[in-house]
Design a protein around this motif. Structure first.
Motif, short mmCIF file in Angstrom:
data_model
loop_
_atom_site.label_atom_id
_atom_site.label_comp_id
_atom_site.label_asym_id
_atom_site.label_seq_id
_atom_site.Cartn_x
_atom_site.Cartn_y
_atom_site.Cartn_z
N MET A 190 0.81 -1.19 0.00
CA MET A 190 0.00 0.00 0.00
C MET A 190 0.87 1.27 0.00
SD MET A 190 -3.03 1.07 -0.07
CE MET A 190 -4.48 1.56 0.73
N GLU A 191 1.94 1.25 0.80
CA GLU A 191 2.83 2.41 0.87
C GLU A 191 3.45 2.71 -0.49
OE1 GLU A 191 5.71 2.22 3.99
OE2 GLU A 191 4.22 1.58 5.45
N VAL A 192 3.83 1.67 -1.23
CA VAL A 192 4.43 1.85 -2.55
C VAL A 192 3.43 2.49 -3.50
CG1 VAL A 192 5.40 0.65 -4.55
CG2 VAL A 192 6.07 -0.03 -2.24
N LYS A 193 2.20 2.04 -3.47
CA LYS A 193 1.17 2.61 -4.34
C LYS A 193 0.93 4.08 -4.01
CE LYS A 193 -1.34 -1.53 -5.58
NZ LYS A 193 -2.63 -2.17 -5.71
N ILE A 194 0.90 4.41 -2.74
CA ILE A 194 0.70 5.80 -2.33
C ILE A 194 1.88 6.65 -2.80
CG2 ILE A 194 0.61 7.36 -0.32
CD1 ILE A 194 -1.04 5.14 1.08
N ALA A 195 3.10 6.16 -2.61
CA ALA A 195 4.28 6.90 -3.06
C ALA A 195 4.25 7.13 -4.56
CB ALA A 195 5.55 6.15 -2.65
N GLN A 196 3.83 6.12 -5.33
CA GLN A 196 3.75 6.25 -6.79
C GLN A 196 2.72 7.30 -7.19
OE1 GLN A 196 2.93 2.19 -7.89
NE2 GLN A 196 5.09 1.67 -8.13
N CYS A 197 1.65 7.38 -6.46
CA CYS A 197 0.60 8.36 -6.77
C CYS A 197 1.08 9.79 -6.57
CB CYS A 197 -0.63 8.12 -5.89
SG CYS A 197 -1.55 6.64 -6.32
N PHE A 198 2.01 10.00 -5.64
CA PHE A 198 2.44 11.35 -5.32
C PHE A 198 3.84 11.68 -5.82
CE2 PHE A 198 -0.96 10.54 -2.30
CZ PHE A 198 -1.72 11.68 -2.48
N THR A 199 4.42 10.83 -6.66
CA THR A 199 5.73 11.10 -7.24
C THR A 199 5.53 11.85 -8.55
OG1 THR A 199 6.64 9.09 -6.26
CG2 THR A 199 7.86 10.06 -8.09
N PRO A 200 6.08 13.07 -8.65
CA PRO A 200 5.89 13.85 -9.88
C PRO A 200 6.65 13.26 -11.05
CG PRO A 200 7.19 15.07 -8.27
CD PRO A 200 6.82 13.78 -7.64
N ASN A 201 6.16 13.53 -12.26
CA ASN A 201 6.84 13.11 -13.48
C ASN A 201 8.19 13.81 -13.57
OD1 ASN A 201 4.60 11.58 -14.24
ND2 ASN A 201 3.71 13.29 -15.36
N GLU A 202 9.20 13.09 -14.03
CA GLU A 202 10.55 13.64 -14.08
C GLU A 202 10.63 14.90 -14.95
OE1 GLU A 202 14.93 12.02 -15.24
OE2 GLU A 202 13.60 10.69 -14.14
N ASN A 203 9.99 14.91 -16.09
CA ASN A 203 9.99 16.09 -16.95
C ASN A 203 8.60 16.69 -17.06
OD1 ASN A 203 12.71 16.46 -17.76
ND2 ASN A 203 12.54 14.60 -18.96
N GLY A 204 7.86 16.62 -15.97
CA GLY A 204 6.50 17.14 -15.96
C GLY A 204 6.46 18.60 -15.57
#
Length: 98
Positions: free
Chosen positions: A1-15
């Motif tokens: 669950m923690e990994v999914k949450i982190a993925q949801c809030f990680t910005p795109n590298e060139n976003g």
């Protein structure tokens, strides 16, 4: 669950959040230009300005800031001019009690 949450809030590298940007500072406000378009912040939305370890944080909301790092503020005259312009347009806002 923690990994999914982190993925949801990680910005795109060139976003929009992390990608390259340019800024135009004018009497009307701050225009943030990025590869997908631009955002405009009227001076009225600036909550406050803070300097931390040579970086200038321009809070356009309670938790969202435009950050000018020391490398982007070379020479020192550039930093002085930026702060003078912002202080000219941003008025102190009273603290709100919760």
């Amino acid at each position: 669950m923690e990994v999914k949450i982190a993925q949801c809030f990680t910005p795109n590298e060139n976003g929009i959040m992390i990608g390259p940007k340019e800024f135009e500072i004018s009497a009307d406000g701050i225009k943030e230009i990025h590869q997908y378009g631009y955002n405009f912040y009227d001076w009225d939305v600036v909550e406050h300005i803070e300097e931390v370890n040579g970086s200038i944080y321009v809070y356009v909301d309670k938790v969202l800031a435009i950050i000018f790092n020391p490398e982007s503020l070379k020479p020192d005259k550039c930093k002085e001019d930026l702060l003078a312009t912002m202080n000219k347009h941003v008025t102190a806002r009273p603290e709100v009690d919760d």
